[in-house]
Enzyme design. Structure first.
Site, PDB file in Angstrom:
ATOM      1  N   ASP A 189      91.741   0.503  70.145  1.00 22.13           N
ATOM      2  CA  ASP A 189      91.786   1.896  70.589  1.00 22.13           C
ATOM      3  C   ASP A 189      92.007   2.873  69.441  1.00 22.13           C
ATOM      4  OD1 ASP A 189      91.992   3.936  72.735  1.00 22.13           O
ATOM      5  OD2 ASP A 189      93.924   4.211  71.756  1.00 22.13           O
ATOM      6  N   HIS A 218      87.142   7.000  74.796  1.00 20.41           N
ATOM      7  CA  HIS A 218      87.197   5.787  75.615  1.00 20.41           C
ATOM      8  C   HIS A 218      85.853   5.603  76.333  1.00 20.41           C
ATOM      9  CE1 HIS A 218      91.817   6.470  76.005  1.00 20.41           C
ATOM     10  NE2 HIS A 218      91.463   6.082  74.811  1.00 20.41           N
ATOM     11  N   HIS A 272      89.099   5.263  67.997  1.00 26.05           N
ATOM     12  CA  HIS A 272      89.126   6.737  68.057  1.00 26.05           C
ATOM     13  C   HIS A 272      88.718   7.389  66.734  1.00 26.05           C
ATOM     14  CE1 HIS A 272      90.674   7.614  72.018  1.00 26.05           C
ATOM     15  NE2 HIS A 272      91.772   6.888  71.846  1.00 26.05           N
ATOM     16  N   ARG A 323      99.316  14.973  81.036  1.00 27.21           N
ATOM     17  CA  ARG A 323      99.812  13.666  80.569  1.00 27.21           C
ATOM     18  C   ARG A 323     101.010  13.857  79.652  1.00 27.21           C
ATOM     19  NH1 ARG A 323      96.303   8.757  77.816  1.00 27.21           N
ATOM     20  NH2 ARG A 323      97.795   8.340  76.162  1.00 27.21           N
ATOM     21  N   SER A 383      95.147   5.244  78.472  1.00 34.17           N
ATOM     22  CA  SER A 383      96.338   4.388  78.400  1.00 34.17           C
ATOM     23  C   SER A 383      97.347   4.678  79.489  1.00 34.17           C
ATOM     24  CB  SER A 383      97.043   4.581  77.054  1.00 34.17           C
ATOM     25  OG  SER A 383      96.296   4.013  76.026  1.00 34.17           O
ATOM     26  N   ASP A 443      88.569  12.762  73.212  1.00 33.74           N
ATOM     27  CA  ASP A 443      88.213  12.401  74.591  1.00 33.74           C
ATOM     28  C   ASP A 443      86.833  12.946  74.936  1.00 33.74           C
ATOM     29  OD1 ASP A 443      90.750  11.299  74.852  1.00 33.74           O
ATOM     30  OD2 ASP A 443      91.609  13.206  75.494  1.00 33.74           O
ATOM     31  N   ASP A 446      93.491  -2.047  78.657  1.00 38.31           N
ATOM     32  CA  ASP A 446      93.769  -0.928  79.566  1.00 38.31           C
ATOM     33  C   ASP A 446      92.541  -0.066  79.827  1.00 38.31           C
ATOM     34  OD1 ASP A 446      93.868  -0.173  76.873  1.00 38.31           O
ATOM     35  OD2 ASP A 446      95.351   1.400  77.218  1.00 38.31           O
ATOM     36  N   HIS A 447      91.534  -0.138  78.957  1.00 36.26           N
ATOM     37  CA  HIS A 447      90.284   0.635  79.070  1.00 36.26           C
ATOM     38  C   HIS A 447      89.464   0.283  77.846  1.00 36.26           C
ATOM     39  CE1 HIS A 447      91.803   3.123  75.853  1.00 36.26           C
ATOM     40  NE2 HIS A 447      92.942   3.172  76.511  1.00 36.26           N
ATOM     41  N   ASP A 479      94.513  -2.869  73.561  1.00 37.15           N
ATOM     42  CA  ASP A 479      94.181  -1.480  73.896  1.00 37.15           C
ATOM     43  C   ASP A 479      92.760  -1.170  73.424  1.00 37.15           C
ATOM     44  OD1 ASP A 479      94.476   1.463  74.242  1.00 37.15           O
ATOM     45  OD2 ASP A 479      96.601   0.948  74.398  1.00 37.15           O
ATOM     46  N   LYS A 522     101.908   2.769  70.433  1.00 36.03           N
ATOM     47  CA  LYS A 522     101.706   2.273  71.799  1.00 36.03           C
ATOM     48  C   LYS A 522     103.004   1.781  72.428  1.00 36.03           C
ATOM     49  CE  LYS A 522      97.192   2.851  71.631  1.00 36.03           C
ATOM     50  NZ  LYS A 522      96.440   3.725  72.538  1.00 36.03           N
TER      51      LYS A 522
HETATM   52  O1  LIG Z   1      95.234   8.980  71.878  1.00 35.37           O
HETATM   53  C1  LIG Z   1      95.366   9.390  73.049  1.00 35.37           C
HETATM   54  O2  LIG Z   1      96.205  10.221  73.378  1.00 35.37           O
HETATM   55  C2  LIG Z   1      94.444   8.857  74.128  1.00 35.37           C
HETATM   56  C3  LIG Z   1      93.136   9.577  74.031  1.00 35.37           C
HETATM   57  O3  LIG Z   1      93.301  10.932  74.343  1.00 35.37           O
HETATM   58  O4  LIG Z   1      94.258   7.468  73.981  1.00 35.37           O
HETATM   59  P1  LIG Z   1      95.130   6.416  74.852  1.00 35.37           P
HETATM   60  O5  LIG Z   1      94.918   6.811  76.287  1.00 35.37           O
HETATM   61  O6  LIG Z   1      94.505   5.079  74.550  1.00 35.37           O
HETATM   62  O7  LIG Z   1      96.528   6.522  74.424  1.00 35.37           O
HETATM   63 MN   LIG Z   2      94.798   2.803  75.675  1.00 36.92          MN
HETATM   64 MN   LIG Z   3      92.883   5.796  73.274  1.00 38.25          MN
END
Ligand SMILES: O=C(O)[C@@H](CO)OP(=O)(O)O
Ligand SMILES: [Mn+2]
Ligand SMILES: [Mn+2]
Length: 546
Positions: free
Chosen positions: A419, A491, A423, A278, A72, A164, A460-461, A21, A353
């Protein structure tokens, strides 16, 4: 059943998909924790194995534009489904642009519900234009529409981002929005921000990693408990001063009020819209609003409200029941078709995750397909810069045990490190986090060899690949007032690797780099490695069979 390939019987052992990730391929090594990491295993893989670049952002993963970074949800949806669907960000923007959102039954019930009660409509959600979980323009459009439809009072519960979007950008959203709310308010309409706090501190927990966050959010938004400020701009400034170095996502909760009276508690008869599209970080707070027999924390008071999510966050659990925009109807995923073809599947990650390799992988469904086995390694509940190795060793243990069991034809895992540590904006910790993943790979790969299997190693990114905000022209790091580099917590727009680790075919297998190669090509590639034709709906396989 998927059809058998005529040209290739499949590899003898299991096909393993490893998602690192937040591991992107940057244009420059400046500010890349990945370039700075000591990672002999990955270096060797890039030097000796077939490897290509995949698109992992923008329209290639169903985002509205190529200026949108990946995330993600869209990344794992694309990998798991083998297809690109217009995702929440695009669907909501479209429904607002053509007005269909206002015609929907859910919006009408929300407005009617607010009017039938005290006339109060609450919006709770992530307060930025990151477009990963939400977009502030969607919120703005709903406030305007609520006024037009005669709602009297709007109260916003603003979760500060800095994850973000740039890490201390909250006021860039708060100040213009508070000005907009002041302007749109008049004697018949009163709109204000009522509460808020950093997204990593309240409300937006995911995968039941830490319900205490949701409880803290409930106390803030619903009960109006907590330190009071006259405005959100004032709250952000005061909290920053009191907690120097704390970035927006970690700022403590606050309540807007005067003389001990909060301006916007949530009461019986109010309407509430959770405006994130989301699902992962929206599910727990939604459960707190919807479940009668909720037992994750003491809600103290459970207001009877009309509740809607921006989208339906879980198709299997039908959560929430009321939603403003229909989610993408993700069908024919590899999880489903492998199950139908009798391919046994193992999925593993740590809590942070876990849903990515199960729920997102299977198209935002929490139910399992037949022959799937899931293993969750509990995540630490700590700031991850303090434990950058996270649970990489334990995930490696679980993968090794599952491989050795011989029970699974395909296995998948996600290493959260690049990831989650990316962050935090902590460069040194992010470097260590990548090194931990490298160590885990070093342990897993020989076991794959021993079982006669192959691995696809991907991401994934991007995230850890760009840890500083770079100047657009010079490509050098931007500086803070004290001369330090400005950390980047979001990201990236970079492509991700796809490496084929294969010590069983004798060099028969390779990967094709195509112009459009993206995450949605992985499912077909896995199917071919297993000896199956891809499903008709899936994007092309990238496997070359010589
Ligand atoms: O932590 C999260 O919610 C996102 C960033 O907003 O990260 P990821 O998409 O990698 O889960
Ligand atoms: Mn991710
Ligand atoms: Mn992330």
């Amino acid at each position: 059943m998927l059809q058998k390939l005529s040209s290739f019987p499949g590899v003898p052992g299991p096909v393993v998909i490893i998602v690192m990730d937040g591991y992107g391929l940057p244009k420059t090594d400046v500010g890349s924790a990945i370039a700075a990491a000591r990672k002999p295993t990955l270096d060797k893989l890039f030097a000796t194995c077939p490897n290509i670049r995949l698109k992992a952002h923008g329209t290639a993963v169903g985002m509205p534009s190529d200026d949108d970074m990946g995330n993600s949800e869209v990344g794992h949806n694309a990998i798991g489904a083998g297809q690109v669907y217009a995702q929440g960000a695009a669907l909501v923007a479209g429904a607002i642009a053509d007005g269909s959102i206002w015609q929907g039954q859910a919006w009408q019930e929300i407005v009617a519900g607010a009017k039938a009660g005290r006339g109060v409509l609450h919006f709770i959600g992530l307060f930025s234009d990151g477009n990963v979980h939400s977009h502030i323009d969607h919120l703005k459009a709903m406030v305007v529409q609520a006024k037009a439809e005669g709602v009297k009072t709007v109260r916003i519960h603003a979760l500060l981002d800095g994850r973000d979007v740039p890490e201390t950008s909250a006021l860039e959203y708060v100040e213009p929005f508070e000005a907009f709310l002041a302007e749109i308010s008049d004697p018949s309409f009163d709109a204000r921000i009522a509460s808020g706090g950093g997204r990593q501190v309240i409300t937006m927990d995911r995968y039941e990693a830490n319900w205490a966050l949701v409880e803290a959010g409930w106390k803030t938004h619903v009960l109006g408990q907590g330190e009071q400020f006259a405005s959100t701009a004032e709250a952000v400034k005061a909290l920053r001063q009191r907690h120097p170095g704390t970035i927006d996502q970690d700022l403590p909760p606050f309540v807007i009020g005067a003389n001990g009276q909060p301006v916007g508690t949530i009461e019986d008869g109010d309407a509430v819209v959770f405006y994130n599209f989301r699902g992962d970080r929206a599910i727990e707070i939604t459960r707190a609003f919807e479940e009668a027999d909720f037992d994750k924390f003491d809600r103290i008071r459970m207001p009877k409200v009309i509740y809607a999510g921006m989208l339906q966050y879980d198709g299997d659990l039908q959560l929430p029941k009321r939603f403003l925009v229909a989610p993408p109807a993700i069908k024919d995923t590899m999880g489903e078709w492998f199950a139908k073809s009798g391919v046994t599947q193992f999925a593993c990650s740590e809590t942070q995750k876990f849903g990515h390799v199960t729920y997102f992988w299977n198209g935002n469904r929490s139910g399992k397909f037949e022959g799937e086995t899931y293993q969750e390694v509990p995540s630490d509940v700590v700031p991850f810069e303090q434990r950058p190795w996270m649970k990489s060793a334990e995930i490696a243990d679980a993968m090794i045990a599952a491989l050795k069991s011989g029970q699974y034809k395909t296995l998948r895992c996600n290493f959260a490190n690049g990831d989650m540590v990316g962050h935090t904006g902590n460069f040194r910790a992010a470097t260590l986090s990548v090194e931990a993943v490298d160590l885990a790979l070093e342990r897993i790969l020989p076991v794959i060899d021993a079982m006669g299997g192959v691995a696809l190693i991907t991401a994934d990114h991007g995230n850890a690949d760009e840890m500083f905000e770079l100047d657009k022209k010079t490509k050098q790091p931007q500086l803070n007032a004290d001369g330090s580099f400005k950390a980047k917590t979001a990201h990236t727009l970079n492509p991700v690797p796809l490496i084929l680790y294969d010590n069983v075919s004798g060099g028969k297998l390779g990967l094709k780099q195509t112009e459009s190669a993206g995450l949605s090509n992985i499912a077909a590639t896995v199917a071919n490695l297993l000896g199956y034709e891809k499903h008709a709906k899936w994007d092309e396989s990238l496997l070359q069979i010589r």
